[in-house]
Design an enzyme around this catalytic site. Structure first.
Site, PDB file in Angstrom:
ATOM      1  N   LYS A 291       0.972  -1.165  -0.173  1.00 42.56           N
ATOM      2  CA  LYS A 291      -0.064   0.012   0.082  1.00 42.56           C
ATOM      3  C   LYS A 291       0.909   1.170  -0.037  1.00 42.56           C
ATOM      4  O   LYS A 291       0.663   2.161  -0.759  1.00 42.56           O
ATOM      5  CB  LYS A 291      -0.957   0.081   1.019  1.00 42.56           C
ATOM      6  CG  LYS A 291      -2.054  -1.027   1.009  1.00 42.56           C
ATOM      7  CD  LYS A 291      -3.165  -1.208   2.203  1.00 42.56           C
ATOM      8  CE  LYS A 291      -3.814  -2.442   2.065  1.00 42.56           C
ATOM      9  NZ  LYS A 291      -4.585  -3.014   0.855  1.00 42.56           N
TER      10      LYS A 291
ATOM     11  N   SER B 273       4.045   1.588  -1.044  1.00 41.06           N
ATOM     12  CA  SER B 273       4.810   1.699  -2.372  1.00 41.06           C
ATOM     13  C   SER B 273       3.710   2.313  -3.581  1.00 41.06           C
ATOM     14  O   SER B 273       4.079   3.131  -4.363  1.00 41.06           O
ATOM     15  CB  SER B 273       5.386   0.568  -2.888  1.00 41.06           C
ATOM     16  OG  SER B 273       5.185   0.119  -4.264  1.00 41.06           O
TER      17      SER B 273
ATOM     18  N   GLY C 246     -18.291   5.537  -5.943  1.00 37.75           N
ATOM     19  CA  GLY C 246     -17.799   6.806  -5.894  1.00 37.75           C
ATOM     20  C   GLY C 246     -17.397   6.801  -4.264  1.00 37.75           C
ATOM     21  O   GLY C 246     -16.708   6.012  -3.612  1.00 37.75           O
TER      22      GLY C 246
ATOM     23  N   THR D  75      -7.079  -4.200  -8.000  1.00 43.41           N
ATOM     24  CA  THR D  75      -6.092  -3.982  -7.021  1.00 43.41           C
ATOM     25  C   THR D  75      -5.280  -2.743  -7.022  1.00 43.41           C
ATOM     26  O   THR D  75      -5.060  -2.191  -8.092  1.00 43.41           O
ATOM     27  CB  THR D  75      -4.947  -5.178  -7.347  1.00 43.41           C
ATOM     28  OG1 THR D  75      -5.676  -6.366  -7.486  1.00 43.41           O
ATOM     29  CG2 THR D  75      -4.221  -5.318  -6.162  1.00 43.41           C
TER      30      THR D  75
ATOM     31  N   ASP E 141      -5.452   2.391  -3.260  1.00 40.77           N
ATOM     32  CA  ASP E 141      -4.063   3.149  -3.064  1.00 40.77           C
ATOM     33  C   ASP E 141      -4.048   4.418  -3.931  1.00 40.77           C
ATOM     34  O   ASP E 141      -3.322   5.334  -3.862  1.00 40.77           O
ATOM     35  CB  ASP E 141      -3.036   2.213  -3.292  1.00 40.77           C
ATOM     36  CG  ASP E 141      -3.015   1.059  -2.338  1.00 40.77           C
ATOM     37  OD1 ASP E 141      -3.447   1.459  -1.059  1.00 40.77           O
ATOM     38  OD2 ASP E 141      -2.759  -0.073  -2.763  1.00 40.77           O
TER      39      ASP E 141
ATOM     40  N   LYS F 220      -5.707  -1.787 -16.100  1.00 41.91           N
ATOM     41  CA  LYS F 220      -4.872  -2.474 -16.336  1.00 41.91           C
ATOM     42  C   LYS F 220      -4.523  -3.488 -15.203  1.00 41.91           C
ATOM     43  O   LYS F 220      -4.888  -3.236 -14.231  1.00 41.91           O
ATOM     44  CB  LYS F 220      -3.484  -1.710 -16.635  1.00 41.91           C
ATOM     45  CG  LYS F 220      -3.542  -0.992 -17.864  1.00 41.91           C
ATOM     46  CD  LYS F 220      -2.136  -0.467 -18.259  1.00 41.91           C
ATOM     47  CE  LYS F 220      -2.149   0.561 -19.364  1.00 41.91           C
ATOM     48  NZ  LYS F 220      -1.541   1.482 -19.481  1.00 41.91           N
TER      49      LYS F 220
END
Ligand code: RIB
Length: 302
Positions: A40, A42, A224, A247, A251, A284
């Protein structure tokens, strides 16, 4: 360029692409396995760096190949890693991510992240003092988070806590935080209540905000993000995109939110900007691969 300091975790993510989650006791065949840089801390550092901030990360990796790869990759992405300690005591943090077409589940082995201690924060107190904003999460020891927030506050630096993975938070931590950014599930733990619907969530948000001085922002995935203004919940809808991998979306929100706070955005603008960045990031595979640049976010923001 504003200065964002991230105090947090660095992991190597092992992403297993599967059609569905295995049941207890079951073995299933996966489709593909890939390595991605994650953690998290990085991830949030890279999200802010792509938005053209001056980003430094304070944390720990092991003295091993994964650690080397993470540091190399972060440098290439513009993140200053001089305050990352390469620790002999443990291997680099690892996350195994099971990714189905709809969702993901993550198991994290903290490794060196557990050795990110108060001494490291003391060593880099000047880095914190010099920041426009400090952001941290809960993948490193709680006492380190607590100390880093205290030091940031002592120097008048704005602070953001992304309480993930969630743990009960002491009043002392909350008092040193300017912005707290749980998702809905994390907010249930923080406020000690569960919600059956959006209305119940919003009632709890208003109540929690009345009782606490730090600004609450709840991220709600495809619904949201919401914050409280003048006793009312304001929700900024997510933009619609084709989802490949969620994923790191949280972050990306947090890294982008740190960018906004460092650049003195108003809260409504910050939540909208960070929400756009988070939505764009899911296009992505891998936590950091889809994190947008400033130009990409601005195309939607403006
Ligand atoms: O938030 C996503 C991150 O959580 C992954 O990159 C994984 O490393 C875990 O820390």
């Amino acid at each position: 360029m504003k200065k964002v300091v991230v105090v947090g975790s660095l992991n190597m993510d092992l992403v297993m692409e599967v059609e569905r989650m295995p049941k207890v006791g079951e073995t299933i065949k996966g489709n593909k396995m890939s390595y991605f840089i994650g953690g998290k801390g990085s991830n949030q550092a890279v999200a802010a760096s792509r938005l053209e901030d001056n980003v430094k990360i304070i944390g720990c990796v092991g003295k091993d190949t994964f650690g080397e790869k993470i540091l190399k990759h972060l440098k290439e992405d513009g993140v200053n890693v001089e305050s990352v300690r390469e620790d002999n005591c443990a291997f680099t943090g690892l996350a195994t991510i099971f990714k189905t077409p709809e969702d993901n589940s993550i198991v994290v082995i903290p490794g060196a992240n557990d050795f990110c201690d108060i001494d490291l924060i003391k060593t880099y107190e000047d880095v914190i003092k010099d920041a426009d904003v400090v952001i941290t999460q809960l993948e490193i020891p709680m006492e380190t988070v607590e100390y880093a927030l205290k030091i940031a506050k002592k120097h008048g630096v704005k602070t953001i806590l992304n309480p993930a993975p969630v743990k009960t938070l002491s009043k002392e931590i909350i008092n040193n935080v300017d912005f707290i950014t749980p998702n809905e599930t994390e907010f249930e733990i923080i406020c000690g209540q569960s919600f059956n619907n959006g209305e119940e969530l919003e009632e709890s948000m208003v109540k929690w905000q009345e009782d606490n001085s730090c600004n609450l922002i709840v991220t709600r995935g495809k619904h949201g993000s919401s914050y409280v203004k003048d006793g009312k919940v304001i929700t900024i809808d997510a933009i619609e995109v084709k989802v490949v991998d969620t994923t790191g979306a949280g972050d990306t929100f947090n890294g982008a939110f740190a960018h906004c706070i460092a650049n003195e955005f108003k809260i409504e603008e910050a939540v909208r900007f960070a929400g756009i960045a988070a939505s764009l990031s899911v296009r992505k595979l891998g936590a950091q691969s889809g994190m947008p640049t400033l130009k990409e976010v601005n195309e939607y923001f403006k």
